[in-house]
Design a protein around this motif. Sequence first.
Motif, mmCIF file in Angstrom:
data_model
loop_
_atom_site.group_PDB
_atom_site.id
_atom_site.type_symbol
_atom_site.label_atom_id
_atom_site.label_comp_id
_atom_site.label_asym_id
_atom_site.label_seq_id
_atom_site.Cartn_x
_atom_site.Cartn_y
_atom_site.Cartn_z
ATOM 1 N N LEU A 41 0.738 -1.224 -0.002
ATOM 2 C CA LEU A 41 -0.111 0.173 -0.028
ATOM 3 C C LEU A 41 0.741 1.240 -0.209
ATOM 4 O O LEU A 41 0.372 2.111 -0.565
ATOM 5 N N GLY A 42 2.175 1.244 0.607
ATOM 6 C CA GLY A 42 2.990 2.387 0.208
ATOM 7 C C GLY A 42 2.514 3.662 0.851
ATOM 8 O O GLY A 42 2.213 3.734 2.109
ATOM 9 N N ASP A 43 2.660 4.478 0.093
ATOM 10 C CA ASP A 43 2.370 5.986 0.496
ATOM 11 C C ASP A 43 1.108 6.364 0.886
ATOM 12 O O ASP A 43 0.675 6.883 1.801
ATOM 13 N N PHE A 44 0.101 5.422 0.215
ATOM 14 C CA PHE A 44 -1.206 5.809 0.491
ATOM 15 C C PHE A 44 -1.764 5.403 1.898
ATOM 16 O O PHE A 44 -2.316 6.281 2.608
ATOM 17 N N ALA A 45 -1.210 4.078 2.423
ATOM 18 C CA ALA A 45 -1.444 3.858 3.916
ATOM 19 C C ALA A 45 -0.649 4.939 4.904
ATOM 20 O O ALA A 45 -1.362 5.182 5.926
ATOM 21 N N ALA A 46 0.588 5.467 4.423
ATOM 22 C CA ALA A 46 0.962 6.443 5.420
ATOM 23 C C ALA A 46 0.520 7.855 5.311
ATOM 24 O O ALA A 46 0.444 8.376 6.292
ATOM 25 N N ALA A 47 -0.171 8.026 4.096
ATOM 26 C CA ALA A 47 -0.961 9.162 4.106
ATOM 27 C C ALA A 47 -2.177 9.271 4.581
ATOM 28 O O ALA A 47 -2.970 10.414 4.582
ATOM 29 N N ALA A 48 -2.775 8.091 4.876
ATOM 30 C CA ALA A 48 -4.132 8.270 5.286
ATOM 31 C C ALA A 48 -4.458 8.871 6.837
ATOM 32 O O ALA A 48 -3.722 8.630 7.761
ATOM 33 N N VAL A 49 -5.551 9.534 6.710
ATOM 34 C CA VAL A 49 -5.902 10.293 7.958
ATOM 35 C C VAL A 49 -6.597 9.454 8.919
ATOM 36 O O VAL A 49 -6.802 9.481 10.103
ATOM 37 N N HIS A 50 -7.556 8.680 8.342
ATOM 38 C CA HIS A 50 -8.414 7.610 9.263
ATOM 39 C C HIS A 50 -8.423 6.223 8.697
ATOM 40 O O HIS A 50 -8.050 5.972 7.301
ATOM 41 N N PRO A 51 -8.496 5.252 9.403
ATOM 42 C CA PRO A 51 -8.182 3.747 8.978
ATOM 43 C C PRO A 51 -9.453 3.438 8.118
ATOM 44 O O PRO A 51 -9.307 2.733 6.985
ATOM 45 N N ASP A 52 -10.568 4.042 8.003
ATOM 46 C CA ASP A 52 -11.688 4.046 6.853
ATOM 47 C C ASP A 52 -10.974 4.225 5.433
ATOM 48 O O ASP A 52 -11.645 3.381 4.626
ATOM 49 N N GLU A 53 -10.282 5.113 5.175
ATOM 50 C CA GLU A 53 -9.707 5.287 4.013
ATOM 51 C C GLU A 53 -8.783 4.330 3.511
ATOM 52 O O GLU A 53 -8.963 3.726 2.265
ATOM 53 N N ILE A 54 -8.226 3.462 4.532
ATOM 54 C CA ILE A 54 -7.452 2.248 3.990
ATOM 55 C C ILE A 54 -8.690 1.049 3.832
ATOM 56 O O ILE A 54 -8.346 0.378 2.706
#
Length: 483
Positions: A41-54
């Motif tokens: 998931l890389g940068d997306f998981a690191a930039a997520a503001v909330h777990p729901d985005e992941i």
Amino acid sequence: MVNRGTTGRETAARPLVPQQRTARTPSWAAPDPLDRLAAQLGDFAAAAVHPDEIAAVLESDGLSDDQIRERYGVRNSFALAEELYARVPRRHPEPDAPPHDPWRADLRACLLRGLAFALPGLAYVLGAPLLTGPPGALGLPPGTVPLLAGALFGWTWNQGLSHRAYAWLGLGDRPAARRCLLVGAPLGALLGALTALAFAGPADGAAVAFAAGQSCYLGASTTLLVLGRERALLAALAPLTAGALLALARPVPDPLGLTVLVGSLAAVMLLGLLSVAPSLRKPAPASDAPAAAASLPYALFGLGSGALVLYAALGDVLAGQEHSALAAPSAVALTLSMGPAEWLLYRFRSGSLAGLRTTGTPHAFRRATLRTGVECLAAYLLVLLALGLSATALWPDTPGLTAVRLADLLLLGVVLWTGLLLQSFGAVRGTAAVCCAAALAQTLALLTHLADPHGVALTVYATAAAVQALLVRTLLGRATAHR
């Protein structure tokens, strides 16, 4: 027995049964599936503001809960998202180029739309000869009831119609949007005229004619606004504007005023027809039609918010004043404020998008979003206050804004702007319910002849504003609402 030539650690590390140990993978050497997924998931998981985005990304990739339990040992996508959110440190890498902001809006275009909303009100100046006679129901000025009935139906119908046309535009099918308007606008004009007729009295014939023209205008102007032809609409309204301003300065012969009024209406209707005419040469759409029921909440929001604006315009009349013009500045200020209100909605969307890039936790994002919302709402209320004071000063024979009327105007501004904000995020059911309930409360107060309509309005607006502020805080404080 430990060999004295070696340490205990060396003996423990020496395989006693090499065949068994080499046939089995060491537990410390087995890669963790969660670590592999976090790396993918890389940068997306690191930039997520909330777990729901992941979780949304996991579900979009087609991972079922059974697969998640088998591969990763957690119960579902939300639990897996929380694990990934906890494992991956928050970071927000800066893009190589300035990020694209899809919500950047042109202030001049929004102000032009605000003028397009407000200038049709000048038609009542030139149409005054059609609105003469004895007082109507509830002591209102002659022709008021059929005019209000036709206007409320028109706002309701055209709000739903515009949503349906925008849904076609969102699918990339502009010819289908034109066909939708070609059928819906004339049908709404006919039904609006019939609604005005149903509420008319024996002496309201001229008012019904005015209401029919009003319904035709609402349908044609909706067509032009949806298709982005604000400048053409303003050009068609130019004769009406000039004639009304002249009539406010000095008397204008009734035939001349009515000719200018009918001429501007005919120009708007012709432009609306020309805008949808190309759809007659296009084949029927191949894509599935948007669900008609999806437009119903938007129509109800148009009904509720329109009723609240009309009650603000008639506030002094309902309180027993002699002239409906006393309340007109409130309606003028509210309609003129719709242009700045639209621009501030874009500013909020732009600010929330920036919050997604610059905050690292749900709490920080919620705080940043609420701060942006408060700033935009405060700016709108300042604009509305300036417009209200200016309209009151310029409107003939109008007393100054009292503290109660000023509070009514600003609280109604909160209701309308937060309602438009919720509607822009698709959370239209809640704001439609609030606005319709507020309008119903004021209607009941009118029908039961409560002694203090201003007090009722203040209570209704304050309650509706508080409920919608809570909806904004609850619904728009989540990062997933802004993706």
